[in-house]
Structure formats: structure tokens, C-alpha cells
Scaffold this motif. Sequence first.
Motif, mmCIF file in Angstrom:
data_model
loop_
_atom_site.group_PDB
_atom_site.id
_atom_site.type_symbol
_atom_site.label_atom_id
_atom_site.label_comp_id
_atom_site.label_asym_id
_atom_site.label_seq_id
_atom_site.Cartn_x
_atom_site.Cartn_y
_atom_site.Cartn_z
ATOM 1 N N ARG A 24 0.841 -1.200 0.000
ATOM 2 C CA ARG A 24 0.000 0.000 0.000
ATOM 3 C C ARG A 24 0.874 1.248 0.000
ATOM 4 O O ARG A 24 0.595 2.228 -0.708
ATOM 5 C CB ARG A 24 -0.890 0.023 1.237
ATOM 6 N N LEU A 25 1.928 1.221 0.802
ATOM 7 C CA LEU A 25 2.827 2.370 0.867
ATOM 8 C C LEU A 25 3.524 2.606 -0.468
ATOM 9 O O LEU A 25 3.742 3.757 -0.871
ATOM 10 C CB LEU A 25 3.867 2.160 1.972
ATOM 11 N N VAL A 26 3.879 1.534 -1.158
ATOM 12 C CA VAL A 26 4.490 1.678 -2.482
ATOM 13 C C VAL A 26 3.522 2.374 -3.435
ATOM 14 O O VAL A 26 3.901 3.282 -4.185
ATOM 15 C CB VAL A 26 4.904 0.301 -3.053
ATOM 16 N N LEU A 27 2.263 1.965 -3.396
ATOM 17 C CA LEU A 27 1.238 2.584 -4.242
ATOM 18 C C LEU A 27 1.097 4.076 -3.940
ATOM 19 O O LEU A 27 1.085 4.910 -4.854
ATOM 20 C CB LEU A 27 -0.111 1.892 -4.011
ATOM 21 N N LEU A 28 0.987 4.411 -2.671
ATOM 22 C CA LEU A 28 0.736 5.796 -2.283
ATOM 23 C C LEU A 28 1.949 6.681 -2.532
ATOM 24 O O LEU A 28 1.809 7.823 -2.989
ATOM 25 C CB LEU A 28 0.337 5.853 -0.803
ATOM 26 N N ARG A 29 3.136 6.182 -2.246
ATOM 27 C CA ARG A 29 4.337 6.991 -2.439
ATOM 28 C C ARG A 29 4.624 7.215 -3.914
ATOM 29 O O ARG A 29 5.258 8.212 -4.279
ATOM 30 C CB ARG A 29 5.529 6.310 -1.765
ATOM 31 N N ALA A 30 4.160 6.303 -4.759
ATOM 32 C CA ALA A 30 4.377 6.471 -6.198
ATOM 33 C C ALA A 30 3.583 7.643 -6.753
ATOM 34 O O ALA A 30 3.937 8.207 -7.792
ATOM 35 C CB ALA A 30 4.006 5.184 -6.941
ATOM 36 N N ARG A 31 2.504 8.030 -6.049
ATOM 37 C CA ARG A 31 1.671 9.148 -6.521
ATOM 38 C C ARG A 31 1.335 10.063 -5.342
ATOM 39 O O ARG A 31 0.194 10.233 -4.961
ATOM 40 C CB ARG A 31 0.406 8.609 -7.198
ATOM 41 N N ARG A 32 2.379 10.642 -4.791
ATOM 42 C CA ARG A 32 2.225 11.478 -3.597
ATOM 43 C C ARG A 32 1.317 12.679 -3.842
ATOM 44 O O ARG A 32 0.537 13.064 -2.973
ATOM 45 C CB ARG A 32 3.593 11.969 -3.119
ATOM 46 N N THR A 33 1.427 13.304 -5.020
ATOM 47 C CA THR A 33 0.602 14.488 -5.261
ATOM 48 C C THR A 33 -0.881 14.125 -5.303
ATOM 49 O O THR A 33 -1.724 14.919 -4.875
ATOM 50 C CB THR A 33 1.008 15.194 -6.568
#
Length: 271
Positions: free
Chosen positions: A198-207
Motif C-alpha cells: 500500500r505504501l508503495v502505491l501511495l508513495r508512487a503518486r504522492r501528489t
Amino acid sequence: MRDLGVGFKYLLRGQRWVVRHGKQFGFGLVPGLITLVLYAAALTALALWGADFTAWATPFADDWSSPWLGLFRGFLTGVLFALALLLSVVTFTAVTLVVGQPFYDSLSEKVDRDVSPDGTAPESGLPLWRELVISTRDSIRIVIRALIWGVLLFALGFVPFVGQTVVPVIGFFVTGFFLTEELTSIALQRRGIVVRDRLVLLRARRTLVWGFGTPLALAFIVPFVAVFLMPGAVAGATLMARDLLGEETREEGDEESGDPGPADPAHFLNG
């Protein structure tokens, strides 16, 4: 920067969804109201006895002359309450989601069915008690990380000028990220996606995450607003989770379809 607007769009779409589905909105208010009462009691106690706690914690200042003693302890009391308020914003969602796990999981599933082209929704296949254990464990992990960030920002708050200008802005972006992580976990957990992925997903699209979570963090400062926005926030986070995984979202009424990101869902599902 475009993702900032897309994230905010999902926040608005979630609110519109629960307005159109009034029954879901009503059920979604219950956990927030329970949590609000608990937090209001804690903050009221801190407001009443915060000065006493500060005096107890700073015995070394007992012999200071006036006005330095009053200014010092008054400042610490204000900082303590501000930190408690920040942590309440961060942890309110985590506690509310744990209290309302059955409510919000059902709401998220209905959103998935409503916008899915084939009318289906992913199911975890786990018994309720197991989902509660996983949700509680993940929430504790998120809260611990949020506390670490809170302490760091609290310390930086003492830096002249930067602590009064830049740090509060960073604080809201950090809070927005953690709020989004919590809210999207409902839909992502049903898809079997673990915290690390989940963190990988979210950090990939921080904006995208900031566009959704930062306005929500600002709104959550007002407790009653947080309660009424929670159902729509869960619905919007479900829509955004579909975006993060590149799942097709059916257009409905005047709403646009999701804006799929580049993520490959198979990669995250397979770990």
C-alpha cells in the motif's frame, strides 16, 4: 501537479456518492460520533488540567520570577494542547475506522459495486474477527509512524520563523498522507494488499494522495466536520484506490470515470 486536482476530485466524488445514498451516509456517521465523544472528553480534560500537568512536569521552574514562570508554562501548555490537537486529527481516522470497521467495509464494498462495470466488488474472504485484527494492527503501525512525525515536527516548531511558517504546512501534508493511507486501507485490504505494498502505491503518486488528504486534514481540525465527512471520505478513498490500481471505473451521472494511474495491480497483489 495535475494529480493534486485529481485527488481533490475523488474527495468531492466521495461526498457526492454518500449524499445520493442517504442510508449509507447515516450508518457511516455512527462510528464518527462515538469517537468524537471520546476525543472531546480527552481534549476537554486536557484544556482543564493541562496547566496543572505542565506545572507538575516542570518543577525546576518553580522558583522562577514573574513573568517568566507564567510565560514559560503558558507557552508549554499551549504547545501541549496544539500537539494533542494535531495527534487527534491524525489518530481520529484510525480510531474511527477500527470502531466502524463493519460499517465502512460495507460502505466501501457498495461503492465498488456501484462504479464497477460488471457490478462486482473484491472480497477478502476473511472472517470479520480476522479483518478487525488486521485493521487494528495496521492502524497501530500507522499511528506509531504518525507519532514519530508529530514529535519531529513538534521539535522543529521551536526553530525561529521556520517553526511558525514552514513546519505547520509540512504538518498538514504529512497528516494528509496518513489520513489517505488509513482511508484507502479499507478498499486495499479487501483486495489482499498488505501495508508494505500500500505504501508503495501511495508513495508512487504522492501528489494524488496530498490532493485528497491535505484538504481533508484541514477540514478535520473541526471535530463535527470530521464526523460528517468520514462516510464520504471512505467512499472517495475507495474510488481513489481503484485509480491507484488502474481498475476501470464506470461513469455515473455527471461524474467522470476514474483517472487510472500507471500502477500494475498484479504486481501489488502478488507482492
